[in-house]
Structures are given as structure tokens and as C-alpha cells.
Design a protein around this motif. Structure first.
Motif, mmCIF file in Angstrom:
data_model
loop_
_atom_site.group_PDB
_atom_site.id
_atom_site.type_symbol
_atom_site.label_atom_id
_atom_site.label_comp_id
_atom_site.label_asym_id
_atom_site.label_seq_id
_atom_site.Cartn_x
_atom_site.Cartn_y
_atom_site.Cartn_z
ATOM 1 N N SER A 132 0.801 -1.236 0.105
ATOM 2 C CA SER A 132 0.023 -0.136 -0.030
ATOM 3 C C SER A 132 1.007 1.260 0.097
ATOM 4 N N ASP A 168 -5.659 -0.578 -4.732
ATOM 5 C CA ASP A 168 -5.252 -1.212 -3.473
ATOM 6 C C ASP A 168 -6.119 -2.244 -2.824
ATOM 7 N N GLU A 169 -6.154 -3.253 -2.939
ATOM 8 C CA GLU A 169 -6.779 -4.522 -2.627
ATOM 9 C C GLU A 169 -8.607 -4.030 -2.805
HETATM 10 MG MG LIG Z 1 -2.052 -2.432 2.132
#
Ligand SMILES: [Mg+2]
Ligand SMILES: Nc1ncnc2c1ncn2[C@@H]1O[C@H](COP(=O)(O)OP(=O)(O)OP(=O)(O)O)[C@@H](O)[C@H]1O
Lengths: 256, 221
Positions: free
Chosen positions: A45, A174-175
């Protein structure tokens, strides 16, 4: 294109005493679709957040679309003026794990707001584009709804449309499916899969969906402790990982 | 004098009370936004000035503030009539408490909202007015409602700088009639009715804001 659109050169990022990225080097070609995988806390991240100018870094050099993140005379924690950061951000968009739609705006306004306010697009034109984008993510019928009236998967699809409305050259994920119920993951991955066919769009994707990573990416990078331990073309990467650490990680996520 | 004859002076006083209260609530709200936003500023000079103002007004008694503005300030050549002084001091006091409400509500907007705004390249001021404030203002309303009623009750003290408000009229009536029971009962009732009206007005504003925003509370909790 020979020069990469993203270039990390010896970038060091610290949170206080914790060094998250240490002399980090990483290049991405224009149009490339790169997946970042790795254990929690490895700095995935952080890489995206630095690119989005949400986090400053301490040392090294980072360029995006030919723009350096540090200005020669730069000041403040970002070592750059707000105007310069604005210029950098006009090339990048981000899709967050928790969607982060604006709860007080309708779906349509969530998408239209930035093109009108930031790109100075005419409202009609922005709405026309928003309608197109909503059709693309399959949510045109929800355009007058508010985010709280949508499922997580629908919210994330709106968030993708919102990011695309700014016509970024680089899109960061991000995810994007980690906060979703399992039955909603597919619809979001479907939208991202569609984007993977966009030739010019550069995509950086952090995900735990290994099958999906294998399917959409040109390159998979395995992160551990703020470094890329191993990277490669997905077929090779998943079928024949070279590093013991990679094998260990892959077997833990694939069997766990 | 019967109790109905008390009504004429009391209503006259109530009029002044309502006028002072409404004026200082509106002015106080404006000050609250300015000071509350300034409190969240990254510029230490701006946030420092706002902080000093808030602490000064929250940390001193209203009565002393009134006396200071009414009796002490003229000594350095600045003087205002009683009503202006009353409105000014009450506005500054309400503004100081309101500033903390504004600041708290702005800080309660989830940081992810700021990150999303930054990722879309909104300027800082656009983010404040179009992303943070519309979400924060609804959260401020219940506290603002309390401050409005508190402000009304505080207006009673302006009778001590010779303003003929409801409390002042009550005192004079009692001095003439010595009928404390009736006079003060009517006075209490008067404040209570005005307070009720204020509460209803604040509720209506809150409902209007909530409808304008049209998003359920649960949306960000
Ligand atoms: Mg992360
Ligand atoms: N704002 C912050 N302050 C202090 N430490 C932080 C901050 N943000 C991240 N970190 C730390 O930096 C390291 C890397 O975090 P990062 O979020 O990049 O990891 P990640 O690979 O994305 O992990 P995950 O899979 O859990 O999301 C972690 O040890 C984390 O605790």
C-alpha cells in the motif's frame, strides 16, 4: 516507449524509526498491468500511496510520466509545491479498499464532481461521460442512488468509474475486493478485467486474488519487507517460483 | 396591578431578549465557522490565534466579559452602546463554544474522505467546502441546538449592563409590585417558550440539512 512511466530510484520511506521501503527500485512501462502481492505489512500500500502523493518519502527519486516527485526548490514534507503535486496527480487515479465514495453525493455526482471542479469540464459533457462509465460498470440504473443504498461491490464499481472519469494514465488499485463479501468479488474483478484490455492504461494492482493476478497481469511482483523479492511474467511466476520465500508465501495463500 | 398587566413590560423585555439572542446566535455561528476552520489550519499562526480566542472566551465568566467590554474597554477609548456590547460579547462567547463544535465535526470526517478527494485532485479549499463541510455540518446541528438554548439563557446577564431585557423587566416589576411569585413564574415561562421555539427552529434546520443531504446517518459511522 523506452522510458518507463513510473520509476522508483533508491526510494527510502520511513515511518518514524520504521523503514518501510529501503533503496527501493521499481520501473513500470506505459500500459503495463502489474500486480503486487506479498504478506501484510510488506509495504505494498505504501508504494501506491506514495505514487498518489498521499505519503511523502525521505530519500531517492521517483518519476511519473516524466515528472519528478521532488522539485529542486521543493519545500514541506513532500519537497514539492501543491501546484506541482497537482500536476503529478492529474496523471494518476486510485481505487481504495474501502471505496471512499462521498456519502453526501449521488452516484452520478460522485463521478461528475471532479471532472467539473478540477478539469473544468462542462457539466453536460461530464454527465455524458459519467453515464457512459456507469453503463460500462453496469450501474446506470443506480445513478441517482446514494452510496449507502448500494452494496459494497456496487460502491466499488462506482469508485472505479469515478477514478476513470479523470482520465488517469496510471490507475492504482489497493486491494479493491478485500472489503467485499465473497459473492460480490466477481463483479468488481469483472470490471477490472475489462480495463486490463485498455492498451494505454497503466495499472498497478495490490491484491490477494492470485488467480485473478495470474489472469490479468503482465507482471507479478512479490513483495517482502519493503523489497521486491521476485518478479516475473505470471505463468512462470506462479508455476515455477524461484525464491524459497516466494514459494512459502504462495503455498500459504493458495492453501490457506 | 393584576398578572395580565405584568405582561406588557414583560413582553417588551422578551422582545429585546429574542432580538439579542437571535442576533448573537447568527453572528456567533459565523464566528464559530471562521474560528473552527482556523483551528484546523496547518498554519500555526492562524490556528494559534483561533486557539487563543477560544480559550480566552471559554475560560472566563460571561459576566466579567460583559463588564470588561462595557466598563473597561471605554477607558481606552472604545465604547459601544449596551445592546451592541451585549450582542458582541454573547456572539464571541457562542462563537468560541461553536468553534470547538465545528472543529470537532471537521476532524470527525473520516481521513479516507480526504484521501479520496486528494486522489481526485480537488484543491484543499474545494475539499473543505464540498467534501468535508457538508458531511460535518449535519453532525454539528445537535450541539449547535444546545448552544442556541445556552445562548438564550446567557442573555439574562445583559440586564446587568442596563439592557431592558426580560430579566431586567422582571426585576423592575418585582421591585414595584413585590409580587415575586407571579413575576418570576411568568418570566420563567417566557424563557421556556422562547427556548422551545429555538429548539424547534434548530430541529427544522437540521431536518432540512439532512433532507438536502439525503443520506442516512449510518452512511459514515
Ligand atoms: Mg495494504
Ligand atoms: N501512517 C503510518 N504510520 C506508521 N506506520 C505505518 C503507517 N502506514 C503504514 N505503516 C507501516 O508500514 C508498513 C507497511 O505498510 P503497508 O500498508 O504498506 O503494508 P501492506 O503491504 O499494504 O500490508 P497489508 O497487506 O496489510 O495492506 C507496516 O509495517 C505498517 O504498519
Amino acid at each position: 516507449m523506452t522510458t518507463p512511466i513510473i520509476r522508483f530510484q533508491d526510494v527510502t520511506k520511513r515511518f518514524g524509526a520504521l523503514t518501510v521501503l529501503d533503496d527501493f527500485n521499481f520501473d513500470v512501462r506505459q500500459g503495463e498491468k502489474v500486480t503486487l502481492i506479498g504478506p501484510s505489512g510488506s509495504g505494498k500500500s505504501t508504494v501506491l500511496r506514495i505514487l498518489m502523493t498521499l505519503e511523502p518519502f525521505q530519500e531517492g527519486n521517483l518519476e511519473l510520466a516524466g515528472l519528478s516527485y521532488h522539485e529542486p526548490q521543493g519545500r514541506g514534507e513532500f519537497k514539492a509545491s501543491e501546484k506541482h503535486l497537482h500536476r503529478i496527480r492529474s496523471n494518476v487515479g486510485m481505487v481504495f479498499q474501502s471505496f471512499n465514495l462521498f456519502p453526501h453525493m449521488s452516484v452520478l455526482r460522485n463521478i461528475v464532481e471532479a471532472p467539473v471542479a478540477v478539469l473544468k469540464m462542462k457539466r453536460d459533457e461530464a454527465e455524458g461521460r459519467a453515464v457512459e462509465l456507469l453503463r460500462m460498470v453496469g450501474l446506470l440504473d443506480k445513478k441517482d442512488h446514494y452510496p449507502s443504498q448500494l452494496s459494497g461491490g456496487q460502491q466499488q464499481r462506482v469508485a472505479i468509474a469515478r477514478a476513470l472519469a479523470m482520465r488517469p494514465r496510471v490507475l492504482l488499485f489497493d486491494e479493491p475486493t478485500s472489503a467485499l463479501d465473497p459473492q460480490l468479488v466477481g463483479e468488481v474483478l469483472g470490471v477490472i478485467r475489462g480495463l486490463a484490455h485498455e492498451h494505454d492504461l497503466t495499472m498497478l494492482l495490490v491484491t490477494h486474488e492470485m488467480r485473478f493476478a495470474r489472469e490479468v497481469s503482465d507482471r507479478v511482483c512479490f513483495f517482502d519487507k519493503g523489497r521486491i523479492v521476485e518478479q516475473g511474467e505470471p505463468e512462470r511466476f506462479f508455476s515455477n517460483p524461484e525464491q524459497p520465500r516466494t514459494r512459502e508465501f504462495l503455498s500459504s495463500v493458495l492453501n490457506g | 396591578m393584576t398578572w395580565s398587566q405584568y405582561l406588557v413590560p414583560l413582553l417588551k423585555g422578551a422582545q429585546i431578549t429574542v432580538m439579542i439572542s437571535l442576533a448573537s446566535i447568527v453572528l456567533g455561528a459565523i464566528i464559530a465557522f471562521v474560528a473552527g476552520i482556523a483551528r484546523t489550519s496547518a498554519n500555526p499562526v492562524i490556528s494559534g490565534i483561533a486557539f487563543t480566542y477560544v480559550v480566552l472566551f471559554r475560560g472566563t465568566p460571561l459576566l466579567v466579559q460583559l463588564f470588561w467590554f462595557y466598563y473597561a474597554l471605554p477607558l481606552v477609548g472604545v465604547s459601544f452602546d449596551p445592546i451592541t456590547t451585549g450582542i458582541m460579547v454573547l456572539s464571541l462567547l457562542t462563537g468560541a463554544f461553536g468553534a470547538e463544535v465545528v472543529r470537532g465535526a471537521l476532524l470527525a470526517v473520516p481521513p479516507q474522505q480526504h484521501e479520496a478527494a486528494r486522489a481526485l485532485n480537488f484543491s484543499k479549499s474545494y475539499t473543505l467546502w464540498h467534501i468535508s463541510m457538508p458531511q460535518a455540518i449535519i453532525e454539528m446541528m445537535p450541539a449547535f441546538g444546545n448552544l442556541a438554548v445556552q445562548n438564550l439563557k446567557d442573555t439574562a446577564l445583559v440586564s446587568l449592563i442596563s439592557i431592558a431585557d426580560l430579566t431586567f423587566q422582571a426585576q423592575s416589576l418585582r421591585n414595584i409590585t413585590l409580587d415575586s411569585a407571579t413575576v418570576y413564574t411568568l418570566t420563567l415561562l417566557g424563557y421556556f417558550i422562547i427556548a422551545l421555539c429555538l429548539m424547534v427552529i434548530m430541529r427544522l434546520i437540521e431536518m432540512k440539512l439532512r433532507r438536502g443531504a439525503a443520506f442516512p446517518r449510518s452512511a459514515h459511522s
